[in-house]
Design a protein around this motif. Structure first.
Motif, short mmCIF file in Angstrom:
data_model
loop_
_atom_site.label_atom_id
_atom_site.label_comp_id
_atom_site.label_asym_id
_atom_site.label_seq_id
_atom_site.Cartn_x
_atom_site.Cartn_y
_atom_site.Cartn_z
N GLN A 67 0.84 -1.20 0.00
CA GLN A 67 0.00 0.00 0.00
C GLN A 67 0.87 1.25 0.00
O GLN A 67 1.81 1.38 0.80
CB GLN A 67 -0.90 0.00 1.25
CG GLN A 67 -1.83 1.18 1.36
CD GLN A 67 -3.05 1.05 0.45
OE1 GLN A 67 -3.69 0.01 0.41
NE2 GLN A 67 -3.37 2.11 -0.26
N GLY A 68 0.56 2.16 -0.92
CA GLY A 68 1.31 3.41 -1.00
C GLY A 68 2.55 3.33 -1.89
O GLY A 68 3.13 4.36 -2.23
N ARG A 69 2.95 2.15 -2.27
CA ARG A 69 4.13 1.98 -3.13
C ARG A 69 3.75 1.43 -4.51
O ARG A 69 4.39 1.74 -5.51
CB ARG A 69 5.14 1.03 -2.49
CG ARG A 69 5.67 1.49 -1.15
CD ARG A 69 6.81 0.60 -0.65
NE ARG A 69 6.40 -0.78 -0.44
CZ ARG A 69 6.94 -1.83 -1.06
NH1 ARG A 69 7.91 -1.67 -1.93
NH2 ARG A 69 6.51 -3.07 -0.79
#
Lengths: 121, 106
Positions: A67-69
């Protein structure tokens, strides 16, 4: 015949980025959910990202570990799914499979052959 | 997040045996449970979905059962082609796989 073919894997250093592509054919792309599943060497399976096409609301979901990457996207007009992977870590090393998800709550009935991503300095 | 466990982690059996693999979910997943088979160097293959529904083309010696938090995969009359690793998958909430059960030749 349903076909999925991944490309874009390779060797990168920690912190770098990579974009995987999954070219599909043989089915109505917009009627299915596309998912990326990975398998680290000698390990089990992990669903890292899925995207529901407009038929199913056009939403995305990610594993907490990415998540977020990572960002999943599709070009529905071409039947291609993508996985943009940023800030790669050594623990992201795995074979990445593109899968077709059948139904809103999806089982993966067709898989690509996978592409190997190796993150190492 | 829903966690999945499988037992045993390894199972030794002979051709012709009936084997059972158990999968447990950390919370109720109704019948949203699938089973996959993976052979070394190969892509996972969907065997069973919605706990007990056999995927098209899968031999009838494979069967699944269960609901809620406990599920089983049974292989009747084990064939040489069945020696592989088996994974369960919950798909009621996102998707989580179990750690796998390796069925090896005794």
């Amino acid at each position: 015949e349903v076909q999925l073919a991944e490309s874009g894997g390779g060797l990168v250093q920690p912190g770098q980025s990579l974009r995987l592509s999954c070219m599909t054919s043989g089915f109505t792309f917009g009627a299915y959910i596309m998912t990326w599943v990975r398998q680290a060497p000698g390990k089990g399976l992990e669903c890292v990202a899925l995207i529901r096409t407009d038929t199913y609301g056009g939403t995305t979901q990610y594993a907490a570990s990415v998540q977020g990457r990572f960002t999943i996207s599709v070009d529905a007009s071409k039947g291609i799914a993508y996985l943009q992977m940023n800030s790669l870590k050594t623990e992201d090393t795995a074979v990445y499979y593109c899968t077709r998800g059948r139904g809103l709550q999806s089982v993966y009935d067709y898989w690509g052959q996978g592409t190997l991503v190796t993150v190492s300095s | 997040d829903i966690q999945m466990t499988q037992s045993p982690s390894t199972l030794s059996a002979s051709v012709g045996d009936t084997v059972t693999i158990t999968c447990r979910a950390s919370q109720s997943i109704s019948s949203w449970l699938a089973w996959y088979q993976q052979k070394p160097g190969k892509v996972p293959k969907l065997l069973i979905y919605k706990s007990s529904n056999l995927e098209s083309g899968v031999p009838s010696r494979f069967s699944g059962s269960g609901s809620g938090t406990e599920f089983t995969l049974t292989i009747s009359s084990l064939q040489p082609d069945d020696f592989a690793t088996y994974y369960c998958q919950q798909y009621v909430s996102y998707s989580t796989f179990g750690p796998g059960t390796k069925v090896e030749i005794k």
